[in-house]
Scaffold this motif. Structure first.
Motif, mmCIF file in Angstrom:
data_model
loop_
_atom_site.group_PDB
_atom_site.id
_atom_site.type_symbol
_atom_site.label_atom_id
_atom_site.label_comp_id
_atom_site.label_asym_id
_atom_site.label_seq_id
_atom_site.Cartn_x
_atom_site.Cartn_y
_atom_site.Cartn_z
ATOM 1 N N GLU A 83 -0.347 -24.716 36.752
ATOM 2 C CA GLU A 83 -1.308 -25.017 37.832
ATOM 3 C C GLU A 83 -0.584 -25.477 39.100
ATOM 4 O O GLU A 83 -0.948 -25.091 40.213
ATOM 5 C CB GLU A 83 -2.290 -26.106 37.368
ATOM 6 N N THR A 84 0.472 -26.278 38.916
ATOM 7 C CA THR A 84 1.267 -26.749 40.057
ATOM 8 C C THR A 84 1.960 -25.582 40.745
ATOM 9 O O THR A 84 1.966 -25.478 41.978
ATOM 10 C CB THR A 84 2.317 -27.792 39.580
ATOM 11 N N TYR A 137 1.066 -22.453 40.745
ATOM 12 C CA TYR A 137 0.056 -21.637 41.423
ATOM 13 C C TYR A 137 -0.438 -22.304 42.707
ATOM 14 O O TYR A 137 -0.639 -21.637 43.724
ATOM 15 C CB TYR A 137 -1.107 -21.346 40.476
ATOM 16 N N ASN A 138 -0.620 -23.614 42.670
ATOM 17 C CA ASN A 138 -1.056 -24.338 43.877
ATOM 18 C C ASN A 138 -0.012 -24.252 44.982
ATOM 19 O O ASN A 138 -0.336 -24.090 46.155
ATOM 20 C CB ASN A 138 -1.344 -25.812 43.552
ATOM 21 N N ARG A 139 1.262 -24.379 44.584
ATOM 22 C CA ARG A 139 2.354 -24.300 45.570
ATOM 23 C C ARG A 139 2.415 -22.895 46.189
ATOM 24 O O ARG A 139 2.660 -22.742 47.381
ATOM 25 C CB ARG A 139 3.704 -24.648 44.911
ATOM 26 N N ASN A 149 -0.171 -20.747 46.486
ATOM 27 C CA ASN A 149 -1.339 -20.590 47.368
ATOM 28 C C ASN A 149 -1.086 -21.261 48.716
ATOM 29 O O ASN A 149 -1.392 -20.711 49.779
ATOM 30 C CB ASN A 149 -2.590 -21.186 46.726
ATOM 31 N N LYS A 150 -0.489 -22.447 48.644
ATOM 32 C CA LYS A 150 -0.201 -23.213 49.862
ATOM 33 C C LYS A 150 0.843 -22.473 50.710
ATOM 34 O O LYS A 150 0.732 -22.390 51.931
ATOM 35 C CB LYS A 150 0.309 -24.603 49.458
ATOM 36 N N ASP A 170 -0.670 -19.647 52.668
ATOM 37 C CA ASP A 170 -1.399 -20.176 53.842
ATOM 38 C C ASP A 170 -0.430 -20.525 54.976
ATOM 39 O O ASP A 170 -0.697 -20.255 56.149
ATOM 40 C CB ASP A 170 -2.221 -21.416 53.453
ATOM 41 N N LYS A 215 -2.071 -14.001 47.352
ATOM 42 C CA LYS A 215 -1.927 -15.173 46.471
ATOM 43 C C LYS A 215 -1.910 -14.740 45.007
ATOM 44 O O LYS A 215 -1.054 -15.173 44.227
ATOM 45 C CB LYS A 215 -3.061 -16.171 46.729
ATOM 46 N N ARG A 258 1.233 -14.993 42.415
ATOM 47 C CA ARG A 258 1.127 -15.746 41.139
ATOM 48 C C ARG A 258 1.581 -14.869 39.973
ATOM 49 O O ARG A 258 2.282 -15.325 39.075
ATOM 50 C CB ARG A 258 -0.313 -16.233 40.927
#
Length: 304
Positions: free
Chosen positions: A203-204, A206-208, A210-211, A214, A263, A267
């Motif tokens: 999850e971390t 994937y969040n990194r 996505n960020k 952006d 994104k 991933r």
């Protein structure tokens, strides 16, 4: 450390995990230089979309193989292996330790282990397979490979058209399975490799990612991709962060959908990277937040 033994510290891990930052800290500690083994960061036209080191990061340690090629050039892993080994030979004359960083598994392995030898095959085979890809799609080629070489079908990145076509052209051109040429005569290396892997909870990661996408959009990835639209047929641009935006420019996708696909594809790429790097049982894995002092302590214990 035995002055006769030279060490390559190879930093691997999924995209957006913090490899660049760690490589600079280690390079500064050992007063040494960095080789990039990221197959997309070689190209000077692709700066934002490949998350290449910033000018500030590049100024903190000497880097090699960053923006040293044009997307117009036919550059491959074999060429990279030769150039990287020649660069290492030079660097090891004045350094006991050199850092290598990158998420392209094949390019990392080319330096640390050497490439497999493949016979020369007629170029027309690849041209024919590329036409088949356009006409019948990737699945048809995958099925062809499954028939000719089930081992390769089960082990290569089967959703990567380049890899599938490469395996098929060797099967067809040589009359032998692609997998039969793997792990034969590899070149011996005159340095030792210590591999460090950075990771985190999925999850971390994937969040990194996505960020990061952006941030790329905010930094001008749209403009960079737009400036390359006339070159979109080139191999180097058939990659995450560019092909999605080309679909947007063609009017096939909305911008929001293109960014969501960037994104998603990033991933998926990270997942494949981890699968590749986890195959190396000797990798020393660290959580991405691990203090550099702890990593250095572990490294020191591995030096002879």
């Amino acid at each position: 450390m035995n002055s006769k033994t030279k060490y390559l510290i190879s930093i691997v891990g999924p995209t957006a995990i913090g490899k660049t930052s760690l490589s600079i800290k280690l390079a500064q500690h050992y007063n040494t230089e960095i080789l990039s083994a990221d197959s997309r960061q070689f190209f000077k036209e692709m700066q934002i979309g490949t998350a290449a080191p910033t000018l500030e990061e590049l100024s903190q340690a000497k880097h090699h193989f960053i923006h040293n090629r044009s997307i117009e050039e036919d550059y491959n892993v074999g060429s990279f292996e030769k150039e990287a080994i020649a660069t290492l030979d030079t660097l090891f004359k004045t350094h006991d330790v050199v850092i290598m960083v990158g998420g392209s598994g094949l390019y990392v392995d080319a330096v640390t282990k050497g490439l497999d030898y493949f016979p020369e095959v007629d170029k027309s085979i690849r041209e024919r397979l590329n036409l088949e890809l356009v006409k019948n799609g990737l699945e048809a080629l995958q099925l062809q490979l499954k028939k000719l070489d089930i081992e390769a079908y089960n082990t290569i990145a089967i959703d990567n058209p380049k890899r599938v076509i490469r395996a098929l052209e060797i099967c067809i051109g040589s009359g032998k399975p692609y997998s039969s040429f793997l792990n034969k005569d590899k070149n011996k290396r005159n340095f030792k490799t210590i591999t460090i892997g950075l990771t985190a909870e999925r999850e971390t990661i994937y969040n990194r990612i996505n960020k990061r996408v952006d941030i790329m959009i905010a930094e001008g990835q749209l403009e960079e991709a737009k400036s390359l639209i006339d070159k979109q047929h080139l191999n180097a641009l058939n990659t995450v962060g560019y092909k999605e935006l080309f679909n947007y420019f063609k009017g096939e996708w909305t911008l929001d959908f293109a960014i969501a696909e960037m994104k998603k594809n990033s991933r998926r790429f990270a997942k494949r990277q981890l699968t590749w790097f986890k195959r190396n049982e000797n990798t020393l894995w660290f959580d991405y937040k691990t203090n550099v002092t702890e990593i250095l302590t572990t490294l020191e214990s591995k030096f002879e």
